[in-house]
Design a protein around this motif. Structure first.
Motif, PDB file in Angstrom:
ATOM      1  N   ALA A 341      62.649  26.107  32.577  1.00 33.18           N
ATOM      2  CA  ALA A 341      63.690  25.263  31.989  1.00 33.18           C
ATOM      3  C   ALA A 341      64.722  26.069  31.213  1.00 33.18           C
ATOM      4  CB  ALA A 341      63.047  24.217  31.083  1.00 33.18           C
ATOM      5  N   GLU A 342      64.275  27.114  30.510  1.00 32.83           N
ATOM      6  CA  GLU A 342      65.160  27.794  29.569  1.00 32.83           C
ATOM      7  C   GLU A 342      65.747  29.113  30.062  1.00 32.83           C
ATOM      8  OE1 GLU A 342      63.067  28.231  25.888  1.00 32.83           O
ATOM      9  OE2 GLU A 342      62.789  26.065  25.619  1.00 32.83           O
ATOM     10  N   ASP A 343      65.127  29.738  31.071  1.00 29.99           N
ATOM     11  CA  ASP A 343      65.539  31.098  31.429  1.00 29.99           C
ATOM     12  C   ASP A 343      66.000  31.269  32.877  1.00 29.99           C
ATOM     13  OD1 ASP A 343      64.739  31.592  28.861  1.00 29.99           O
ATOM     14  OD2 ASP A 343      62.990  32.793  29.382  1.00 29.99           O
ATOM     15  N   ASP A 344      65.619  30.391  33.782  1.00 32.24           N
ATOM     16  CA  ASP A 344      65.995  30.521  35.188  1.00 32.24           C
ATOM     17  C   ASP A 344      67.525  30.514  35.333  1.00 32.24           C
ATOM     18  OD1 ASP A 344      64.703  29.866  38.194  1.00 32.24           O
ATOM     19  OD2 ASP A 344      66.764  29.203  37.925  1.00 32.24           O
ATOM     20  N   ALA A 404      73.181  34.044  27.614  1.00 29.38           N
ATOM     21  CA  ALA A 404      72.046  33.827  26.705  1.00 29.38           C
ATOM     22  C   ALA A 404      70.732  33.866  27.469  1.00 29.38           C
ATOM     23  CB  ALA A 404      72.216  32.482  25.985  1.00 29.38           C
ATOM     24  N   ARG A 405      70.732  33.320  28.670  1.00 27.88           N
ATOM     25  CA  ARG A 405      69.518  33.345  29.485  1.00 27.88           C
ATOM     26  C   ARG A 405      69.163  34.787  29.884  1.00 27.88           C
ATOM     27  NH1 ARG A 405      68.082  28.047  32.583  1.00 27.88           N
ATOM     28  NH2 ARG A 405      68.892  26.530  31.104  1.00 27.88           N
ATOM     29  N   LEU A 406      70.150  35.580  30.219  1.00 28.39           N
ATOM     30  CA  LEU A 406      69.880  36.981  30.547  1.00 28.39           C
ATOM     31  C   LEU A 406      69.267  37.718  29.360  1.00 28.39           C
ATOM     32  CD1 LEU A 406      72.989  38.076  32.645  1.00 28.39           C
ATOM     33  CD2 LEU A 406      70.737  37.367  33.470  1.00 28.39           C
ATOM     34  N   GLU A 407      69.727  37.386  28.162  1.00 27.62           N
ATOM     35  CA  GLU A 407      69.156  38.005  26.957  1.00 27.62           C
ATOM     36  C   GLU A 407      67.704  37.586  26.767  1.00 27.62           C
ATOM     37  OE1 GLU A 407      71.726  36.958  23.758  1.00 27.62           O
ATOM     38  OE2 GLU A 407      73.371  38.279  24.434  1.00 27.62           O
TER      39      GLU A 407
END
Length: 523
Positions: A341-344, A404-407
């Protein structure tokens, strides 16, 4: 396309000049390995043409007829000609490690003689100008591309349904899906419609069908195998690898495709990382002294998870008996639903990458994602939400949330590495799927754990762990797989662990729905 007779294959498999019957074991195509094939070719028991024909007969009997598995998208009409070329030059057996090996790549691998459609009616007939780099390497090693496999359309989901190929059926339980998105490849290999196959894995998609079809599936370290000529989903998460019936065959395919490719700069870190022989790691005692982390956050706790947990407990007992030490890892950061949910990042990267890919296909019926959506020629129930969401992003890779997800992905990589290091672990283990594959008709396979490898880019291999309890629709039970995830470039070690587990447990069984053919089977 499927007009082949079983009488032809039976006659071709046993040669007139073969050794007396009492001096050798009859060769059968079912469950044959690369080593079995090469031994039979060397002994004069079979011809390459006969071997290829036997798979074509099984495709005719079981894919579009019989249980109608729908695993094959299109047969290569040149496969028998390529087999004949081998039979005219048997010296290739000594020089080509995959000589006469019939393979089924997923239909997102570019192939020069077959269209690459991603399973989508919107791209029917789309013909790449040349092979994907991995396909070219497989051919150089002697492999024959037998057919292209059906798949979850555009590799965007886990039940393997497509507008061009329909719903792939699980041969162990014809009422269930085969996992995905490489479900066609998995079913083809499990049902002995090909010797082995190649899949792609953005989150779960090699290991999910391996788990659901009693197979070995290896997602390689990102950058170990070139993605040049592979229909993309995510540059951050995509990887490819073999799907096979044995660990030894997975090692052989990996050997053929691993290493740098000038057409894919992301492979440059693999220079010097490919061992001389992955097969050298395959030792029955490989698990002795190994430390394996059991990731508790990746096990289910609900009633629907009970069968998988039962099989996993048996697998863990077998690991310990083989000499491994199991270490419990209690870390909520591994919770798969949260990571998904948060990183894909698939929806942020897909449009730009896919449009770039389509631009390189000379006769692509649609030139961009907007055209595909506008055509309406895709499986709307399965894909419309994702495709329209991706198209709506003006520039997904410039979105602050993408960054932000890449971080967060970078931080998660550090977290996984620290767990491996702090506990002195050789690998992590967990079920690839917390529950059994879903029935046909459902459009989402819930409770999958492949995201850990998908985000980190770390290698993971799924091996057959066991079966659920038999039922009326699943006479052997539904297959359940165990994932082993290691550090980057640790494929050799993972293959060794998987091989030792495979030899200790002997879980692999062919499905009852696709038995050996007889003359009457083709009528």
């Amino acid at each position: 396309m499927f007009k082949h007779t079983i009488e032809l294959s039976t006659a071709a498999l046993i040669l007139a000049h073969a050794l007396p019957a009492r001096a050798q074991t009859p060769f059968t195509v079912e469950e044959a390995t690369i080593a079995d094939l090469h031994d039979a070719l060397a002994a004069g028991q079979i011809t390459c043409r006969g071997f290829v024909q036997a798979y074509l007969d099984r495709i005719a009997a079981y894919d579009q007829a019989g249980p109608k598995l729908a695993a094959i998208r299109e047969v290569n009409q040149k496969a028998l000609t390529q087999a004949d070329e081998f039979d005219k030059n048997r010296g290739r057996l000594a020089s080509e490690p995959l000589a006469c090996v019939p393979l089924v790549p997923k239909d997102n691998y570019n192939t020069a003689e077959l269209p690459t459609t991603g399973g989508s009616a919107s791209l029917a007939g789309a013909q790449p100008a040349k092979d994907a780099s991995a396909v070219a390497k497989l051919r150089k090693a002697g492999a024959i591309i037998l057919a292209k496999a059906n798949m979850q359309e555009f590799a965007l989901g886990g039940v393997s349904v497509s507008s061009l190929g329909g719903q792939v059926r699980n041969p162990y339980d014809l009422t269930r899906t085969p996992g995905g998105s490489s479900g066609g490849t998995g079913v083809a290999v499990a049902a002995n419609l090909a010797l082995a196959g190649m899949g792609s894995d953005t989150v779960n998609s090699i290991r999910s069908p391996a788990s659901a079809n009693n197979l070995v599936g290896l997602r390689a370290t990102q950058g170990l195998i070139s993605l040049n000529g592979i229909m993309p989903v995510s540059k951050t998460q995509d990887a490819i690898g073999p799907i096979t019936r044995t660990v030894a065959d997975a090692a052989a395919l990996l050997q053929a495709v691993a290493g740098p490719d000038l057409n894919d700069p992301l492979t440059s870190p693999s220079a010097g990382k490919v061992p001389e022989s992955y097969s050298a790691f395959l030792k029955p005692e490989a698990l002795k002294g190994a430390r394996l982390g059991v990731v508790k956050a990746l096990f289910g706790t609900k009633p629907e998870h009970a069968e998988v947990n039962r099989v996993m407990q048996q697998a863990m007992d077998a690991l310990e008996k083989a000499g491994a030490t199991l270490v419990t890892i209690e870390d909520p950061e591994f919770e798969a639903d949260k990571l998904n949910a948060e990183d894909d990042v698939q929806t942020y990267e897909f449009k730009a990458l896919f449009n770039q890919y389509l631009a390189a296909i000379p006769n692509a019926p649609q030139k961009d994602l907007a055209g595909i959506i506008g055509s309406g020629q895709f499986h709307k129930a399965a894909l419309e939400k994702f495709l329209t969401g991706a198209e709506a992003r003006q520039d997904g890779m410039a979105d602050p949330e993408y960054k932000a997800r890449l971080e967060r992905i970078a931080a998660f990589k550090v977290r996984v590495a620290s767990v491996l290091d702090s506990e002195h672990l050789d690998a992590l283990i967990y079920p690839l799927q917390k529950r059994l594959v879903v029935p046909i008709g459902e459009l989402n396979q819930a409770d999958r754990n492949g995201i850990v490898a998908g985000l980190t880019g770390y290698p993971a291999i799924d091996v057959p762990a066991g079966f659920s309890a038999p039922s009326e629709t699943a006479p052997l039970g539904v297959p359940i797989g165990m994932d082993l995830l290691g550090r980057p470039w640790s494929e050799g070690k993972l293959l060794g662990f998987a091989y030792a587990f495979e030899q200790a447990t002997k879980v692999r069984q062919p499905p009852a729905s696709t038995p050996p053919l007889t003359a009457s089977s083709s009528r």
